[in-house]
Design a protein around this motif. Structure first.
Motif, PDB file in Angstrom:
ATOM      1  N   GLY A 227       0.787  -1.238   0.000  1.00 27.09           N
ATOM      2  CA  GLY A 227       0.000   0.000   0.000  1.00 27.09           C
ATOM      3  C   GLY A 227       0.817   1.285   0.000  1.00 27.09           C
ATOM      4  N   TYR A 228       2.128   1.180  -0.057  1.00 27.99           N
ATOM      5  CA  TYR A 228       2.936   2.401  -0.122  1.00 27.99           C
ATOM      6  C   TYR A 228       4.181   2.167  -0.978  1.00 27.99           C
ATOM      7  N   ASP A 229       4.821   3.279  -1.374  1.00 27.42           N
ATOM      8  CA  ASP A 229       6.007   3.166  -2.229  1.00 27.42           C
ATOM      9  C   ASP A 229       7.262   3.043  -1.370  1.00 27.42           C
ATOM     10  N   ILE A 230       8.224   2.337  -1.952  1.00 28.28           N
ATOM     11  CA  ILE A 230       9.497   2.177  -1.254  1.00 28.28           C
ATOM     12  C   ILE A 230      10.609   2.719  -2.138  1.00 28.28           C
ATOM     13  N   HIS A 231      11.397   3.631  -1.589  1.00 28.09           N
ATOM     14  CA  HIS A 231      12.516   4.201  -2.343  1.00 28.09           C
ATOM     15  C   HIS A 231      13.820   3.826  -1.646  1.00 28.09           C
ATOM     16  N   PRO A 232      14.492   2.797  -2.168  1.00 30.57           N
ATOM     17  CA  PRO A 232      15.745   2.378  -1.518  1.00 30.57           C
ATOM     18  C   PRO A 232      16.874   3.384  -1.730  1.00 30.57           C
ATOM     19  N   VAL A 233      17.584   3.672  -0.664  1.00 31.10           N
ATOM     20  CA  VAL A 233      18.744   4.574  -0.738  1.00 31.10           C
ATOM     21  C   VAL A 233      20.002   3.705  -0.708  1.00 31.10           C
ATOM     22  N   PRO A 234      20.889   3.847  -1.702  1.00 32.36           N
ATOM     23  CA  PRO A 234      22.089   2.996  -1.703  1.00 32.36           C
ATOM     24  C   PRO A 234      23.142   3.494  -0.709  1.00 32.36           C
ATOM     25  N   LEU A 235      23.857   2.549  -0.118  1.00 35.64           N
ATOM     26  CA  LEU A 235      25.016   2.881   0.731  1.00 35.64           C
ATOM     27  C   LEU A 235      26.184   2.021   0.274  1.00 35.64           C
ATOM     28  N   SER A 236      27.352   2.615   0.151  1.00 35.38           N
ATOM     29  CA  SER A 236      28.525   1.815  -0.216  1.00 35.38           C
ATOM     30  C   SER A 236      28.984   1.053   1.031  1.00 35.38           C
ATOM     31  N   ALA A 237      29.849   0.057   0.808  1.00 33.12           N
ATOM     32  CA  ALA A 237      30.348  -0.728   1.942  1.00 33.12           C
ATOM     33  C   ALA A 237      31.072   0.192   2.938  1.00 33.12           C
ATOM     34  N   GLN A 238      31.785   1.180   2.393  1.00 35.61           N
ATOM     35  CA  GLN A 238      32.503   2.095   3.291  1.00 35.61           C
ATOM     36  C   GLN A 238      31.534   2.981   4.087  1.00 35.61           C
ATOM     37  N   GLU A 239      30.440   3.369   3.446  1.00 34.91           N
ATOM     38  CA  GLU A 239      29.435   4.176   4.171  1.00 34.91           C
ATOM     39  C   GLU A 239      28.749   3.349   5.256  1.00 34.91           C
ATOM     40  N   VAL A 240      28.504   2.078   4.954  1.00 33.83           N
ATOM     41  CA  VAL A 240      27.900   1.215   5.983  1.00 33.83           C
ATOM     42  C   VAL A 240      28.828   1.187   7.191  1.00 33.83           C
ATOM     43  N   GLU A 241      30.115   1.058   6.904  1.00 33.68           N
ATOM     44  CA  GLU A 241      31.098   0.985   7.992  1.00 33.68           C
ATOM     45  C   GLU A 241      31.186   2.299   8.771  1.00 33.68           C
ATOM     46  N   GLU A 242      31.195   3.410   8.051  1.00 30.64           N
ATOM     47  CA  GLU A 242      31.467   4.687   8.733  1.00 30.64           C
ATOM     48  C   GLU A 242      30.203   5.412   9.226  1.00 30.64           C
ATOM     49  N   TYR A 243      29.180   5.426   8.393  1.00 29.61           N
ATOM     50  CA  TYR A 243      27.953   6.138   8.778  1.00 29.61           C
ATOM     51  C   TYR A 243      27.073   5.290   9.707  1.00 29.61           C
ATOM     52  N   TYR A 244      26.876   3.982   9.322  1.00 29.38           N
ATOM     53  CA  TYR A 244      25.935   3.137  10.066  1.00 29.38           C
ATOM     54  C   TYR A 244      26.599   2.451  11.264  1.00 29.38           C
ATOM     55  N   GLU A 245      27.631   1.625  10.976  1.00 29.92           N
ATOM     56  CA  GLU A 245      28.267   0.905  12.095  1.00 29.92           C
ATOM     57  C   GLU A 245      29.065   1.872  12.961  1.00 29.92           C
ATOM     58  N   GLY A 246      29.698   2.843  12.321  1.00 31.70           N
ATOM     59  CA  GLY A 246      30.554   3.783  13.040  1.00 31.70           C
ATOM     60  C   GLY A 246      29.767   4.859  13.759  1.00 31.70           C
ATOM     61  N   PHE A 247      29.479   5.952  13.041  1.00 29.50           N
ATOM     62  CA  PHE A 247      28.914   7.118  13.738  1.00 29.50           C
ATOM     63  C   PHE A 247      27.557   6.811  14.397  1.00 29.50           C
ATOM     64  N   SER A 248      26.677   6.097  13.654  1.00 27.28           N
ATOM     65  CA  SER A 248      25.349   5.838  14.235  1.00 27.28           C
ATOM     66  C   SER A 248      25.437   4.888  15.429  1.00 27.28           C
ATOM     67  N   ASN A 249      26.185   3.783  15.237  1.00 30.95           N
ATOM     68  CA  ASN A 249      26.078   2.718  16.236  1.00 30.95           C
ATOM     69  C   ASN A 249      27.282   2.504  17.142  1.00 30.95           C
ATOM     70  N   ALA A 250      28.364   3.243  16.903  1.00 28.94           N
ATOM     71  CA  ALA A 250      29.474   3.159  17.862  1.00 28.94           C
ATOM     72  C   ALA A 250      29.733   4.535  18.496  1.00 28.94           C
ATOM     73  N   THR A 251      29.121   5.600  17.920  1.00 28.57           N
ATOM     74  CA  THR A 251      29.240   6.927  18.541  1.00 28.57           C
ATOM     75  C   THR A 251      27.904   7.298  19.204  1.00 28.57           C
TER      76      THR A 251
END
Ligand code: ADP
Ligand code: F6P
Length: 467
Positions: free
Chosen positions: A72-96
């Motif tokens: 019932g709704y649209d999905i717009h996937p946002v791509p992340l590179s492996a390095q962004e996963v490491e730095e933005y997601y695992e790093g700043f979001s989840n270790a900071t």
């Protein structure tokens, strides 16, 4: 409702994750699985009701996925590179941010390159929203991973109504002040028209910080910004689709699952249950230690009682999560080698995610539910148990450090750092009279069925749309 993806929409949710994660196995087969955590559990029913679009990461690095229509709704996937996963997601979001916002229960890690990646990815989410939003649309930004999106998006699209909701705690100023980028992060949220928190204390913590910004004043739940805007800052305690969970738990399919589960556990008299993401904020070490000691001391008999603990793997490449996984495996092994037999395991530990029906069956069979985080924004598991368990002879042991403790006041409250206190409360919850337990369960049920996810979303969106 249209089955094709719309060009522009009037309502948008932006979250780090999509409600479904893209998984690719070693043979290259693609499948979609429900993503973990309370944010998705809470927002999926809202989107199914309202339609619009959800912008988020699809869970696989270095993959571009085309937009699609889902439920019932649209999905717009946002791509992340492996390095962004490491730095933005695992790093700043989840270790900071994650440890800092959870009272520094483990030491937050600060890296300047993680901060760079965090800004870059937040900008990408904002750009995607700016692209998809119709003139004057309402955009609802979710959680700490996207802390900078409100301000970026306002710069790109001043016509939008922007709300932000933080699903996790917001720490006191004394802890927050450690952040080298504290000014930018506060400014990031001030780009919204409405900033929602799980508790009044969290909202007050943010307002205290906001009014330290030059040119910003704050009074009566509002921050007045330099550019003459009013940002409403308030608590909106999140909830669940209580009726949906209850209907599922009482369905024939789940009843059959319940009988099988009880059988698989050896038909014990009493089942104690815990279910969490495998996260150091959930108080798993303390909980398992407390129950383990009760077995070792003979207060719980493994022929009569089983403790079933489910833990979904989470953020597995972040150091503290690896340490936790090893610690818990070791702790469970130690306990089971000392108490119970091969046929009667005292502690049944499963490090996996289960489908919603199986989870509902687990709630249904659980005579005692243990929810003992050392810090938690809300904790939806506590509410799910109350919604699913229909037997009045039941009990919820709940940490006073979970946001849910403000609402589920009739739970058996514990301080998870006090292992002896927790043991005593577990025993009380198991041995209190059925009358006392029934009174508590009925009161908590009223709360959970009154304040549902629809109430939460309506409260937030009414306030936002009135801005
Ligand atoms: P968090 O958002 O920190 O993960 P919550 O308790 O608020 O914590 O939400 C967790 C959500 O994830 C709940 O909806 C719960 O049912 C779900 N969940 C947690 N562990 C599992 C599991 N092992 N299998 C299936 N669902 C799970
Ligand atoms: O509910 C808090 C939260 O951090 C959500 O933002 C998130 O989607 C969920 O827990 C699960 O965490 P992750 O997305 O890192 O697997």
């Amino acid at each position: 409702m249209s089955e094709t993806v719309q060009d522009k929409v009037d309502f948008l949710v932006i979250a780090n994750r999509l409600p479904v994660d893209r998984k690719i196995d070693d043979e290259g087969n693609v499948s979609w699985q429900s993503s973990p955590g309370g944010l998705v559990t809470a927002l999926e029913p809202v989107m199914q009701r309202k339609g619009g679009a959800w912008i988020g990461w699809h869970g696989a690095p270095d993959e571009v996925v085309e937009p699609f229509h889902h439920d019932g709704y649209d999905i717009h996937p946002v791509p992340l590179s492996a390095q962004e996963v490491e730095e933005y997601y695992e790093g700043f979001s989840n270790a900071t941010l994650w440890p800092l916002y959870h009272d520094c229960v483990v030491e937050p890690v600060f890296h300047r390159e993680w901060w760079d990646a965090f800004q870059k990815v937040n900008k990408r989410f904002a750009e995607q929203a700016a692209e998809q939003a119709a003139e004057g649309a309402t955009v609802w930004v979710q959680d700490y991973q996207l802390n900078l999106v409100p301000t970026y998006l306002r710069e790109m699209r001043p016509d939008l109504r922007i709300g932000f909701f933080l699903h996790i705690p917001f720490p006191p100023i004394e802890l927050y002040s450690r952040l080298p980028w504290r000014e930018e992060l506060v400014e990031g949220l001030l780009g919204a028209d409405l900033v929602g928190f799980q508790t009044p204390g969290a909202a007050a913590n943010f307002l205290r910080l906001a009014k330290r910004r030059p040119g910003v004043t704050a009074s009566r739940g509002r921050a007045h910004t330099r550019d003459g805007r009013d940002v409403v800052v308030r608590d909106f305690p999140i909830s669940i689709d209580s009726r949906g969970f209850h209907e599922l738990a009482t369905s024939e399919k789940v009843q059959a699952e319940t009988a099988k589960l009880r059988e698989d556990l050896g038909n014990p008299e009493t089942i104690i249950f815990g279910v969490d993401r495998l996260d150091y904020t959930k108080g798993l070490r303390q909980r398992i230690r407390a129950v383990g000691e009760l077995f070792k001391e003979g207060k719980l008999d493994p022929h009569e009682v089983v403790f079933l603990q489910l833990a979904t793997p989470s953020r597995e490449r972040v150091e503290e999560y690896k340490i936790l996984r090893d610690d818990i495996n070791q702790l469970v092994g130690q306990i089971n080698s000392k108490v119970g037999t091969i046929a009667n395991r005292a502690l049944v530990y499963r490090n996996e995610s289960v489908p919603r029906e199986v989870l509902a069956a687990m709630y249904q069979v659980a005579d005692l539910m243990l929810v003992t985080p050392v810090r938690d924004g809300m904790n939806l598991v506590a509410k799910e148990y109350i919604a699913c368990r229909s037997n009045d002879d039941s009990a919820l042991v709940l940490s006073e450090f979970a946001g849910a403790a403000r609402e589920l006041k009739q739970a058996y409250m514990v301080n998870p750092y006090d292992i002896d206190g927790m043991k005593a409360t577990i025993m009380k919850a198991l041995t209190d009279s059925p009358k006392v337990k029934a009174r508590k369960m009925r009161s908590m049920r009223r709360q959970v069925f009154d304040k549902t996810i629809d109430v939460w979303a309506d409260d937030f969106l009414t306030e936002l749309e009135g801005r």
